[in-house]
Scaffold this active site. Sequence first.
Site, PDB file in Angstrom:
ATOM      1  N   CYS A 170      12.615  13.762 -14.603  1.00  0.00           N
ATOM      2  CA  CYS A 170      13.208  12.483 -15.025  1.00  0.00           C
ATOM      3  C   CYS A 170      13.589  12.476 -16.504  1.00  0.00           C
ATOM      4  CB  CYS A 170      12.248  11.345 -14.743  1.00  0.00           C
ATOM      5  SG  CYS A 170      11.799  11.254 -13.014  1.00  0.00           S
TER       6      CYS A 170
ATOM      7  N   HIS B  98      13.673   5.353 -18.986  1.00  0.00           N
ATOM      8  CA  HIS B  98      13.729   5.895 -17.628  1.00  0.00           C
ATOM      9  C   HIS B  98      13.298   4.792 -16.656  1.00  0.00           C
ATOM     10  CE1 HIS B  98      13.217   8.179 -14.095  1.00  0.00           C
ATOM     11  NE2 HIS B  98      11.902   8.249 -14.149  1.00  0.00           N
TER      12      HIS B  98
ATOM     13  N   ASN C 292      14.608   4.740  -8.694  1.00  0.00           N
ATOM     14  CA  ASN C 292      14.388   5.844  -9.628  1.00  0.00           C
ATOM     15  C   ASN C 292      15.331   6.991  -9.246  1.00  0.00           C
ATOM     16  OD1 ASN C 292      13.486   8.065 -11.044  1.00  0.00           O
ATOM     17  ND2 ASN C 292      11.316   7.764 -10.563  1.00  0.00           N
TER      18      ASN C 292
HETATM   19  N1  ACO Z   1       4.575  -0.798   1.013  1.00  0.00           N
HETATM   20  C1  ACO Z   1       3.422  -1.432   1.233  1.00  0.00           C
HETATM   21  N2  ACO Z   1       2.241  -0.984   0.776  1.00  0.00           N
HETATM   22  C2  ACO Z   1       2.251   0.180   0.086  1.00  0.00           C
HETATM   23  C3  ACO Z   1       3.434   0.893  -0.171  1.00  0.00           C
HETATM   24  C4  ACO Z   1       4.647   0.367   0.321  1.00  0.00           C
HETATM   25  N3  ACO Z   1       5.825   0.957   0.137  1.00  0.00           N
HETATM   26  N4  ACO Z   1       3.127   1.995  -0.887  1.00  0.00           N
HETATM   27  C5  ACO Z   1       1.807   1.981  -1.093  1.00  0.00           C
HETATM   28  N5  ACO Z   1       1.267   0.898  -0.490  1.00  0.00           N
HETATM   29  C6  ACO Z   1      -0.127   0.481  -0.463  1.00  0.00           C
HETATM   30  C7  ACO Z   1      -1.077   1.618  -0.657  1.00  0.00           C
HETATM   31  O1  ACO Z   1      -1.316   2.277   0.562  1.00  0.00           O
HETATM   32  C8  ACO Z   1      -2.303   0.901  -1.180  1.00  0.00           C
HETATM   33  O2  ACO Z   1      -2.982   0.351  -0.104  1.00  0.00           O
HETATM   34  P1  ACO Z   1      -4.591   0.322  -0.084  1.00  0.00           P
HETATM   35  O3  ACO Z   1      -4.982  -0.516  -1.256  1.00  0.00           O
HETATM   36  O4  ACO Z   1      -4.886  -0.291   1.240  1.00  0.00           O
HETATM   37  O5  ACO Z   1      -5.019   1.755  -0.202  1.00  0.00           O
HETATM   38  C9  ACO Z   1      -1.729  -0.257  -2.010  1.00  0.00           C
HETATM   39  O6  ACO Z   1      -0.367  -0.402  -1.563  1.00  0.00           O
HETATM   40  C10 ACO Z   1      -1.735  -0.020  -3.509  1.00  0.00           C
HETATM   41  O7  ACO Z   1      -1.221   1.287  -3.772  1.00  0.00           O
HETATM   42  P2  ACO Z   1      -1.092   1.828  -5.248  1.00  0.00           P
HETATM   43  O8  ACO Z   1      -0.596   3.231  -5.218  1.00  0.00           O
HETATM   44  O9  ACO Z   1      -2.353   1.531  -6.007  1.00  0.00           O
HETATM   45  O10 ACO Z   1       0.073   0.864  -5.820  1.00  0.00           O
HETATM   46  P3  ACO Z   1       0.595   0.754  -7.269  1.00  0.00           P
HETATM   47  O11 ACO Z   1       0.576  -0.650  -7.709  1.00  0.00           O
HETATM   48  O12 ACO Z   1       0.033   1.807  -8.180  1.00  0.00           O
HETATM   49  O13 ACO Z   1       2.142   1.121  -7.067  1.00  0.00           O
HETATM   50  C11 ACO Z   1       3.670   2.946  -7.427  1.00  0.00           C
HETATM   51  C12 ACO Z   1       2.525   2.392  -6.581  1.00  0.00           C
HETATM   52  C13 ACO Z   1       4.844   2.021  -7.296  1.00  0.00           C
HETATM   53  C14 ACO Z   1       4.028   4.332  -6.912  1.00  0.00           C
HETATM   54  C15 ACO Z   1       3.233   3.043  -8.916  1.00  0.00           C
HETATM   55  O14 ACO Z   1       1.976   3.651  -9.000  1.00  0.00           O
HETATM   56  C16 ACO Z   1       4.204   3.807  -9.777  1.00  0.00           C
HETATM   57  O15 ACO Z   1       5.319   3.383 -10.023  1.00  0.00           O
HETATM   58  N6  ACO Z   1       3.758   4.929 -10.360  1.00  0.00           N
HETATM   59  C17 ACO Z   1       4.527   5.708 -11.321  1.00  0.00           C
HETATM   60  C18 ACO Z   1       5.597   6.529 -10.725  1.00  0.00           C
HETATM   61  C19 ACO Z   1       6.199   7.378 -11.810  1.00  0.00           C
HETATM   62  O16 ACO Z   1       6.219   7.023 -12.958  1.00  0.00           O
HETATM   63  N7  ACO Z   1       6.678   8.530 -11.469  1.00  0.00           N
HETATM   64  C20 ACO Z   1       7.073   9.459 -12.519  1.00  0.00           C
HETATM   65  C21 ACO Z   1       8.466   9.496 -12.753  1.00  0.00           C
HETATM   66  S1  ACO Z   1       9.324   9.920 -11.308  1.00  0.00           S
HETATM   67  C22 ACO Z   1       9.939  11.521 -11.479  1.00  0.00           C
HETATM   68  O17 ACO Z   1       9.671  12.248 -12.392  1.00  0.00           O
HETATM   69  C23 ACO Z   1      10.794  12.008 -10.287  1.00  0.00           C
END
Ligand code: ACO
Length: 325
Positions: free
Chosen positions: A113, A252, A282
Amino acid sequence: MKKVGVIGVGEYFPKKVLTNFDLSKMVDTSDEWITTRTGIKERRIVAKNEATSDLAIKAAKEALADAGLKAEAIDLIIVASITPDTQFPSVSCLVQKAIGAHKAACFDIEAACAGFVYGIVVAQQFIAAGTYKNVLVVGAEVLSSITDWEDRNTCVLFGDGAGACVLSAVKAGGIISTYLGSDGTYSDLLMLPAGGSRMPATCDTVNKHLHYIKMRGNELFKLAVNIMSAAANHVVEKAKIKTEEIDLFVPHQANVRIIQAVAKKLKISENKVYINIDKYGNTSSASTATALCQAVKTGRLRRGDLVLLDAFGSGLVWGACLIRW
Ligand code: ACO
């Protein structure tokens, strides 16, 4: 040293829109979850037979036209991508062929990214050193090709697109300060396990979905906020300015909550932050590239403004760049 600036920008997104509602019919998710957790409402997805170079070529042509340059004037093409059409040849060679930039040297860079920011910094070095005059930098991705459409943790996040810019020596303005960083100790947080020399493609790797993005989002989230803030502070301090002087922050677009947390840490007010994640998700290396292009096209970024680019991705890698537009 020559001052180096951006003299043209371009972008291209595929026509097909995939909404959160569409996704809720594919995996166990909802518009409400995706919107509140990520800020994404929809993303673009390529048509059948449309590959990364197809998007890159369209963005590149627009950037050339915006710069008022013919393709023959380009000395170097750098394409940043984690989803090249093929492992080799490079996407940059395919772009060269399509636009007719026959004098250009070509190579791709893989900095996830942060790839577009890495590309800008590399281009700056070549121009400032006097090696090349005009450099085309493209960030282009077809992330839908490495997305596991059965994994709700990741499939809601990504989209396809391409952004480009032409860099040259400029008399006024230009790049003021840059910073690139990496930390390979976190390499397992975000990766595509199979298809490389470590785990060549087999029926088994395909059956196990190992050719798709694997991400530990939660751990990345905190790192992204801290690292992007630190990278931004680095370029700001180097330039001896205050973050309050920044006219536009182009981060980003991984998650709107990451963007808001970074802006808050940097004391950059909301109205100075460019956000397009709601429409495109993204798009990895295309993310800052398209955001920058749209900021110019919509008049959010004007000549004389101070713009901060800031990106973070798999590796981990990160980069920031402060430009007087
Ligand atoms: N729909 C519904 N529920 C979901 C979904 C979805 N699409 N995805 C995950 N959940 C659930 C999980 O299973 C979890 O359930 P549980 O509590 O029963 O176990 C709950 O939602 C919470 O999951 P988390 O992973 O804790 O959710 P979070 O608030 O952290 O959001 C996310 C997840 C959006 C992926 C976030 O962590 C994020 O944006 N992280 C950073 C991503 C990033 O920066 N990537 C790097 C750059 S990308 C690159 O380089 C290509």
